[in-house]
Scaffold this active site. Structure first.
Site, PDB file in Angstrom:
ATOM      1  N   CYS A  13      67.242  25.263  33.626  1.00 26.49           N
ATOM      2  CA  CYS A  13      66.162  25.702  32.719  1.00 26.49           C
ATOM      3  C   CYS A  13      66.638  27.399  32.000  1.00 26.49           C
ATOM      4  O   CYS A  13      65.822  27.817  31.265  1.00 26.49           O
ATOM      5  CB  CYS A  13      64.796  26.134  33.457  1.00 26.49           C
ATOM      6  SG  CYS A  13      63.895  24.439  33.399  1.00 26.49           S
TER       7      CYS A  13
HETATM    8  N1  CO8 Z   1      48.474  12.112  39.505  1.00 27.73           N
HETATM    9  C1  CO8 Z   1      47.447  12.165  40.646  1.00 27.73           C
HETATM   10  N2  CO8 Z   1      47.615  12.826  41.696  1.00 27.73           N
HETATM   11  C2  CO8 Z   1      48.898  13.435  41.981  1.00 27.73           C
HETATM   12  C3  CO8 Z   1      49.997  13.373  40.849  1.00 27.73           C
HETATM   13  C4  CO8 Z   1      49.663  12.494  39.557  1.00 27.73           C
HETATM   14  N3  CO8 Z   1      50.553  12.420  38.895  1.00 27.73           N
HETATM   15  N4  CO8 Z   1      51.036  13.933  41.089  1.00 27.73           N
HETATM   16  C5  CO8 Z   1      50.832  14.555  42.740  1.00 27.73           C
HETATM   17  N5  CO8 Z   1      49.444  13.975  43.004  1.00 27.73           N
HETATM   18  C6  CO8 Z   1      48.818  14.688  44.127  1.00 27.73           C
HETATM   19  C7  CO8 Z   1      49.629  14.914  45.140  1.00 27.73           C
HETATM   20  O1  CO8 Z   1      50.232  13.636  45.902  1.00 27.73           O
HETATM   21  C8  CO8 Z   1      48.794  15.527  45.867  1.00 27.73           C
HETATM   22  O2  CO8 Z   1      47.856  14.821  46.831  1.00 27.73           O
HETATM   23  P1  CO8 Z   1      47.582  15.370  48.362  1.00 27.73           P
HETATM   24  O3  CO8 Z   1      46.719  16.726  48.183  1.00 27.73           O
HETATM   25  O4  CO8 Z   1      46.758  14.258  48.823  1.00 27.73           O
HETATM   26  O5  CO8 Z   1      48.769  15.714  48.874  1.00 27.73           O
HETATM   27  C9  CO8 Z   1      47.925  16.444  44.934  1.00 27.73           C
HETATM   28  O6  CO8 Z   1      47.839  15.772  43.943  1.00 27.73           O
HETATM   29  C10 CO8 Z   1      48.613  17.701  44.989  1.00 27.73           C
HETATM   30  O7  CO8 Z   1      49.813  17.664  44.514  1.00 27.73           O
HETATM   31  P2  CO8 Z   1      50.799  18.849  44.160  1.00 27.73           P
HETATM   32  O8  CO8 Z   1      50.712  20.041  45.405  1.00 27.73           O
HETATM   33  O9  CO8 Z   1      52.238  18.659  43.963  1.00 27.73           O
HETATM   34  O10 CO8 Z   1      50.346  19.483  42.943  1.00 27.73           O
HETATM   35  P3  CO8 Z   1      50.597  21.143  42.451  1.00 27.73           P
HETATM   36  O11 CO8 Z   1      49.073  21.500  42.158  1.00 27.73           O
HETATM   37  O12 CO8 Z   1      51.433  21.821  42.985  1.00 27.73           O
HETATM   38  O13 CO8 Z   1      51.061  20.757  40.722  1.00 27.73           O
HETATM   39  C11 CO8 Z   1      53.087  20.536  39.848  1.00 27.73           C
HETATM   40  C12 CO8 Z   1      52.362  20.012  40.707  1.00 27.73           C
HETATM   41  C13 CO8 Z   1      52.590  20.678  38.567  1.00 27.73           C
HETATM   42  C14 CO8 Z   1      54.632  20.215  39.819  1.00 27.73           C
HETATM   43  C15 CO8 Z   1      53.470  22.388  40.299  1.00 27.73           C
HETATM   44  O14 CO8 Z   1      53.819  22.424  41.529  1.00 27.73           O
HETATM   45  C16 CO8 Z   1      54.424  23.070  39.390  1.00 27.73           C
HETATM   46  O15 CO8 Z   1      54.265  23.375  38.223  1.00 27.73           O
HETATM   47  N6  CO8 Z   1      55.307  23.843  40.140  1.00 27.73           N
HETATM   48  C17 CO8 Z   1      56.184  24.300  39.204  1.00 27.73           C
HETATM   49  C18 CO8 Z   1      57.367  23.476  38.930  1.00 27.73           C
HETATM   50  C19 CO8 Z   1      58.335  24.076  37.991  1.00 27.73           C
HETATM   51  O16 CO8 Z   1      58.206  25.037  37.330  1.00 27.73           O
HETATM   52  N7  CO8 Z   1      59.753  23.599  38.337  1.00 27.73           N
HETATM   53  C20 CO8 Z   1      60.751  23.969  37.490  1.00 27.73           C
HETATM   54  C21 CO8 Z   1      61.427  23.054  37.006  1.00 27.73           C
HETATM   55  S1  CO8 Z   1      62.166  22.802  35.814  1.00 27.73           S
HETATM   56  C22 CO8 Z   1      63.756  23.276  35.730  1.00 27.73           C
HETATM   57  O17 CO8 Z   1      64.219  24.381  36.510  1.00 27.73           O
HETATM   58  C23 CO8 Z   1      64.730  22.701  35.005  1.00 27.73           C
HETATM   59  C24 CO8 Z   1      65.860  21.516  35.909  1.00 27.73           C
HETATM   60  C25 CO8 Z   1      66.391  20.832  35.111  1.00 27.73           C
HETATM   61  C26 CO8 Z   1      65.573  19.696  34.128  1.00 27.73           C
HETATM   62  C27 CO8 Z   1      65.437  18.427  34.645  1.00 27.73           C
HETATM   63  C28 CO8 Z   1      64.788  17.507  33.641  1.00 27.73           C
HETATM   64  C29 CO8 Z   1      64.729  16.025  34.103  1.00 27.73           C
END
Ligand code: CO8
Length: 372
Positions: free
Chosen positions: A156
């Site tokens: 990124c």
């Molecule tokens: N629908 C419904 N429920 C869901 C879903 C969904 N789609 N997904 C997860 N849940 C559930 C989970 O299972 C979990 O359930 P439980 O509590 O029962 O275990 C609950 O919802 C909460 O899940 P999370 O804890 O995972 O949810 P978060 O509030 O943490 O949100 C995010 C998830 C949005 C991913 C958040 O953690 C986030 O944005 N984190 C930062 C991510 C980030 O910025 N990463 C950078 C990556 S980008 C990068 O570096 C580039 C890499 C190269 C690119 C690659 C391209 C393909």
């Protein structure tokens, strides 16, 4: 030493749009098919059923409302779940070069330049369609640019790291005019069959022209300084690579696509980014209160709200820290450049701002600019 400046930016936006509702409907159809196929193993408890995804969750957790992709049909087909892109012959421009060129042409037009004026092309992206020849050299040829070209990948942070490399070369005089281009086909390495991440990414290409400030043809942003930092982490990882065959790993394995520990990334990267921007500003003698704008990496709205508050010491005013992720989702290295390209024209002479990207590696890159 020469003063580098950003004199043009360009954004290529794919036509196809996938809304959260469309994405969730296709994912849920895929999950139902998978669950039916594995009904016996699910009944014995051998494997867990795939739960449905939800639009409400996606919007609340990320702020994303839709994403642009190069091929919508392949992604939304529940029996496929990845894009379908036409195979191209070696004698025609590849898909990455094609979308990169579109963004380059817009950026060059804004700078009042032509391809032949460029003597450095950096193709900086989170994944490249082949090992060699470099996509950047293909772009250089299509643009009719001179000098030299190379590819780089810092996930990124690729765009800001590319801008630092180009700005340093312009500063030293080894290069006169550069274009840093970020064709991000994230749909090709996202795992659309995983509800934890299927909503995160979108496709786009951005381009940034940098040249000596003395050469600028019109309105531009002076690059005051740049700063890059990295710190190893496995929390965002993709194990696909050229040694895959040697390890007998050609099967359709989860770790051959994007994987992340989203919560950990959120917790660890946010303080790292805020501290990075603040120390960059301090060393440049710029107070946070002097900043008119923050163009941040576009991964998560909550993340950006937090970084903005930490850097400015208060809640950002509307427009001070523009987000584009609601329309584009996370476009990897291109996100902060889209925000800059679309939300910088209103600044006036002397206004300062920071372009900052962050992501896998971990990596953080910041570019401190001033409207000339
Ligand atoms: N629908 C419904 N429920 C869901 C879903 C969904 N789609 N997904 C997860 N849940 C559930 C989970 O299972 C979990 O359930 P439980 O509590 O029962 O275990 C609950 O919802 C909460 O899940 P999370 O804890 O995972 O949810 P978060 O509030 O943490 O949100 C995010 C998830 C949005 C991913 C958040 O953690 C986030 O944005 N984190 C930062 C991510 C980030 O910025 N990463 C950078 C990556 S980008 C990068 O570096 C580039 C890499 C190269 C690119 C690659 C391209 C393909």
């Amino acid at each position: 030493m020469y003063q580098p400046a950003i004199t043009g930016t360009g954004v290529f936006t794919p036509e196809h749009v996938i809304t959260n509702d469309e994405l969730v409907a296709s994912y849920n159809a895929y999950a139902d098919l998978w669950n039916a196929e594995h009904a016996a193993a699910i009944a014995t408890g051998e494997v867990a059923a795939k739960p449905h995804s939800s639009t409400d969750f996606i919007l609340k957790a990320s702020g994303i409302e839709q994403r642009h992709v190069l091929d919508k049909d392949g992604v939304l087909d529940p029996t496929r779940m990845f894009p379908r892109l036409r195979a191209r012959g070696d004698d025609e421009p590849g898909i990455m070069a094609e979308i990169a060129l579109d963004a380059c042409r817009t950026a060059l037009a804004q700078a009042g330049r032509e391809g032949a004026d460029i003597d450095l092309v950096i193709c900086a992206a989170s994944n490249l369609e082949r090992a060699y020849p470099a996509v950047a050299i293909e772009i250089q040829q299509c643009l009719g640019a001179g000098g030299f070209a190379f590819d780089m990948n810092v996930a990124c942070s690729s765009a800001t790291f590319g801008i630092q490399a180009a700005a340093d070369m312009i500063r030293s005089g080894s290069v006169r005019r550069a274009i840093v281009v970020n064709p991000e086909i994230t749909s090709g390495h996202l795992e659309w069959r995983d509800r934890d991440c299927h909503f995160i990414f979108g496709d786009v290409a951005t381009a940034t022209v940098l040249e000596r400030e003395g050469d600028a043809q019109g309105e531009h942003f002076r690059v005051i300084s740049t700063r890059c930092a990295t710190e190893f982490s496995n929390n965002i990882r993709n194990n696909n690579g050229f040694l895959r065959r040697t390890r007998d790993q050609m099967a359709d394995r989860r770790d051959m696509q994007f994987m992340q520990e989203g919560r950990k990334v959120f917790k660890e990267v946010v303080p790292m980014v805020s501290a990075h921007i603040l120390s960059h500003l301090e060393d440049a003698g710029v107070a946070p209160s002097d900043l008119k704008r923050l163009w941040l990496h576009q991964a998560n709205k909550g993340m950006n709200d937090y970084v903005g508050r930490k850097v400015l010491g208060r809640d950002p005013e509307p427009g001070e820290q523009p987000n584009i992720l609601q329309d584009y989702a996370n476009t990897s290295s291109a996100g902060s450049i889209i925000a800059f390209a679309k939300h910088s024209a209103d600044l006036t002479a002397g206004d300062k701002g920071v372009i900052c990207s962050f992501g896998a590696g971990y990596s953080v890159g910041s570019v401190l600019v001033e409207r000339a």
